[in-house]
Scaffold this motif. Structure first.
Motif, PDB file in Angstrom:
ATOM      1  N   VAL A 111       3.580   0.327   2.924  1.00  0.00           N
ATOM      2  CA  VAL A 111       3.387  -0.652   3.978  1.00  0.00           C
ATOM      3  C   VAL A 111       2.707  -1.862   3.363  1.00  0.00           C
ATOM      4  O   VAL A 111       1.972  -1.740   2.377  1.00  0.00           O
ATOM      5  N   ALA A 112       2.955  -3.023   3.925  1.00  0.00           N
ATOM      6  CA  ALA A 112       2.338  -4.249   3.432  1.00  0.00           C
ATOM      7  C   ALA A 112       1.547  -4.892   4.556  1.00  0.00           C
ATOM      8  O   ALA A 112       2.028  -4.992   5.680  1.00  0.00           O
ATOM      9  N   SER A 113       0.330  -5.310   4.258  1.00  0.00           N
ATOM     10  CA  SER A 113      -0.493  -6.010   5.245  1.00  0.00           C
ATOM     11  C   SER A 113      -0.637  -7.468   4.837  1.00  0.00           C
ATOM     12  O   SER A 113      -0.412  -7.828   3.679  1.00  0.00           O
ATOM     13  N   ASP A 114      -1.053  -8.297   5.780  1.00  0.00           N
ATOM     14  CA  ASP A 114      -1.240  -9.714   5.485  1.00  0.00           C
ATOM     15  C   ASP A 114      -2.542  -9.971   4.737  1.00  0.00           C
ATOM     16  O   ASP A 114      -2.691 -10.997   4.082  1.00  0.00           O
ATOM     17  N   CYS A 115      -3.495  -9.061   4.854  1.00  0.00           N
ATOM     18  CA  CYS A 115      -4.728  -9.152   4.082  1.00  0.00           C
ATOM     19  C   CYS A 115      -5.255  -7.737   3.861  1.00  0.00           C
ATOM     20  O   CYS A 115      -5.484  -7.007   4.819  1.00  0.00           O
ATOM     21  N   THR A 116      -5.421  -7.379   2.597  1.00  0.00           N
ATOM     22  CA  THR A 116      -5.925  -6.055   2.236  1.00  0.00           C
ATOM     23  C   THR A 116      -7.188  -6.222   1.401  1.00  0.00           C
ATOM     24  O   THR A 116      -7.205  -7.035   0.469  1.00  0.00           O
ATOM     25  N   ILE A 117      -8.238  -5.461   1.737  1.00  0.00           N
ATOM     26  CA  ILE A 117      -9.491  -5.527   0.994  1.00  0.00           C
ATOM     27  C   ILE A 117      -9.932  -4.115   0.647  1.00  0.00           C
ATOM     28  O   ILE A 117      -9.907  -3.213   1.493  1.00  0.00           O
ATOM     29  N   ALA A 118     -10.336  -3.934  -0.608  1.00  0.00           N
ATOM     30  CA  ALA A 118     -10.868  -2.647  -1.058  1.00  0.00           C
ATOM     31  C   ALA A 118     -12.036  -2.911  -1.992  1.00  0.00           C
ATOM     32  O   ALA A 118     -11.955  -3.788  -2.865  1.00  0.00           O
ATOM     33  N   PHE A 119     -13.108  -2.162  -1.809  1.00  0.00           N
ATOM     34  CA  PHE A 119     -14.294  -2.293  -2.639  1.00  0.00           C
ATOM     35  C   PHE A 119     -14.370  -1.135  -3.624  1.00  0.00           C
ATOM     36  O   PHE A 119     -13.994  -0.008  -3.306  1.00  0.00           O
ATOM     37  N   GLY A 120     -14.883  -1.427  -4.825  1.00  0.00           N
ATOM     38  CA  GLY A 120     -15.114  -0.388  -5.815  1.00  0.00           C
ATOM     39  C   GLY A 120     -13.855   0.235  -6.365  1.00  0.00           C
ATOM     40  O   GLY A 120     -13.769   1.457  -6.483  1.00  0.00           O
ATOM     41  N   ILE A 124       0.877  -1.161   0.000  1.00  0.00           N
ATOM     42  CA  ILE A 124       0.000   0.000   0.000  1.00  0.00           C
ATOM     43  C   ILE A 124       0.921   1.218   0.000  1.00  0.00           C
ATOM     44  O   ILE A 124       1.649   1.460   0.971  1.00  0.00           O
ATOM     45  N   CYS A 125       0.935   1.963  -1.082  1.00  0.00           N
ATOM     46  CA  CYS A 125       1.796   3.134  -1.212  1.00  0.00           C
ATOM     47  C   CYS A 125       0.972   4.375  -0.902  1.00  0.00           C
ATOM     48  O   CYS A 125      -0.018   4.641  -1.582  1.00  0.00           O
ATOM     49  N   TYR A 126       1.398   5.142   0.103  1.00  0.00           N
ATOM     50  CA  TYR A 126       0.541   6.220   0.580  1.00  0.00           C
ATOM     51  C   TYR A 126       1.178   7.606   0.516  1.00  0.00           C
ATOM     52  O   TYR A 126       0.588   8.583   0.994  1.00  0.00           O
ATOM     53  N   ASP A 127       2.343   7.712  -0.101  1.00  0.00           N
ATOM     54  CA  ASP A 127       2.960   9.021  -0.313  1.00  0.00           C
ATOM     55  C   ASP A 127       2.910   9.330  -1.810  1.00  0.00           C
ATOM     56  O   ASP A 127       3.512   8.622  -2.612  1.00  0.00           O
ATOM     57  N   PRO A 128       2.200  10.384  -2.223  1.00  0.00           N
ATOM     58  CA  PRO A 128       2.074  10.672  -3.658  1.00  0.00           C
ATOM     59  C   PRO A 128       3.392  11.027  -4.330  1.00  0.00           C
ATOM     60  O   PRO A 128       3.482  10.999  -5.559  1.00  0.00           O
ATOM     61  N   ASP A 129       4.419  11.331  -3.554  1.00  0.00           N
ATOM     62  CA  ASP A 129       5.701  11.716  -4.137  1.00  0.00           C
ATOM     63  C   ASP A 129       6.740  10.597  -4.129  1.00  0.00           C
ATOM     64  O   ASP A 129       7.793  10.745  -4.749  1.00  0.00           O
ATOM     65  N   ASP A 130       6.454   9.503  -3.424  1.00  0.00           N
ATOM     66  CA  ASP A 130       7.472   8.461  -3.285  1.00  0.00           C
ATOM     67  C   ASP A 130       6.801   7.112  -3.088  1.00  0.00           C
ATOM     68  O   ASP A 130       6.218   6.841  -2.043  1.00  0.00           O
ATOM     69  N   LEU A 131       6.893   6.242  -4.080  1.00  0.00           N
ATOM     70  CA  LEU A 131       6.278   4.914  -3.994  1.00  0.00           C
ATOM     71  C   LEU A 131       6.935   4.045  -2.931  1.00  0.00           C
ATOM     72  O   LEU A 131       6.352   3.055  -2.497  1.00  0.00           O
ATOM     73  N   ASN A 132       8.162   4.372  -2.549  1.00  0.00           N
ATOM     74  CA  ASN A 132       8.839   3.566  -1.548  1.00  0.00           C
ATOM     75  C   ASN A 132       8.416   3.909  -0.124  1.00  0.00           C
ATOM     76  O   ASN A 132       8.904   3.315   0.826  1.00  0.00           O
TER      77      ASN A 132
END
Length: 259
Positions: free
Chosen positions: A87-96, A76-84
């Motif tokens: 964070v990684a989770s053991d289970c990620t879910i997103a709808f839509g 999960i990349c959460y900085d718009p300026d840096d993909l590095n």
């Protein structure tokens, strides 16, 4: 959508990878030391959720199989300026969300998806537990993920409790209420999934309160499949035996020979 070029200070060996189509991907480190310990538990978590929300098995209703992202890998990349910054989770879910773009991107880039994931879960292990309970809650809260759950297969040796969940309320994580059932099962309700998340005898289970039944995990599903195959074989054998009995009854008898 133009490619995102990571910037900022990074370790020289952690440069983002460039795929041929021009999409920049975050550096992928080696697997954590406890990944093999966690893998069977993660598999049993992801399988019923895939079945429930993407309709992999007909007995589980799929309210919306379009745009449901469920994964146990990737960042999960959460900085718009840096993909590095990820964070990684053991289970990620997103709808839509745009599944095709996610597959091409090979990462969940929050600002590109237009929303954070709806649900994340971590599975405890000796090497990751402290990070899961001390560091990741702040990160997931900052990203704006509505629910963060933690499952400890050891019964609480690593997290201090076998099951815990937090729900985002006004930008801050608040503990989700857990109840103890008469059989000792620990249970909490996930608004994000519409399911109860349950801990029972070192297992994580999902209970559908609307259907009043548990979702089958991979092991249970395979056992049910073997049982159904045995029942089918027994029914076929009975049908064949009845057919043979009927054939014998209807076959013409030979005339009796005279003296």
């Amino acid at each position: 959508m133009p490619p995102l070029r990571p910037t900022g200070n990074r370790h020289p060996g952690n440069a983002a990878k460039l795929r041929p189509e021009g999409l920049f991907l975050p550096f992928e480190p080696e697997h954590p030391p406890d990944s093999m310990f966690q893998e069977p538990y993660i598999r049993e978590i992801v399988y019923p959720l895939l079945a429930r929300f993407t309709g992999l098995r007909p007995e589980f209703p799929a309210p919306d199989s379009n745009g449901v992202f469920i994964s146990s890998v990737g960042f999960i990349c959460y900085d718009p300026d840096d993909l590095n910054v990820r964070v990684a989770s053991d289970c990620t879910i997103a709808f839509g969300v745009n599944l095709q773009y996610l597959r091409e991107r090979n990462a969940y880039v929050v600002h590109e998806m237009g929303k954070p994931p709806d649900f994340v879960m971590e599975v405890a292990s000796p090497s990751t537990a402290q990070n899961d309970i001390r560091t990741k809650p702040d990160i997931y809260q900052r990203i704006g993920i509505p629910e963060y759950w933690r499952f400890d297969p050891s019964g609480g040796e690593h997290y201090g409790q076998p099951l815990a969940g937090d729900r985002l309320v006004n930008g801050i994580y608040r503990p989700i209420e857990l109840t103890i059932e008469p059989d000792g099962e620990i249970r909490g309700y996930s608004e994000a999934l519409g399911l109860c998340i349950c801990y029972n005898r070192n297992m994580l289970l999902f209970y559908d309160p609307a259907e009043r039944r548990y979702l089958l995990n991979q092991t249970q599903s395979y056992s049910a499949y073997l049982e159904s195959q045995a029942e089918l074989a027994a029914a076929q054998a009975r049908a064949q035996e009845l057919e043979e009995q009927l054939r014998r009854r209807e076959s013409p008898r030979k005339p009796e020979e005279g003296p």
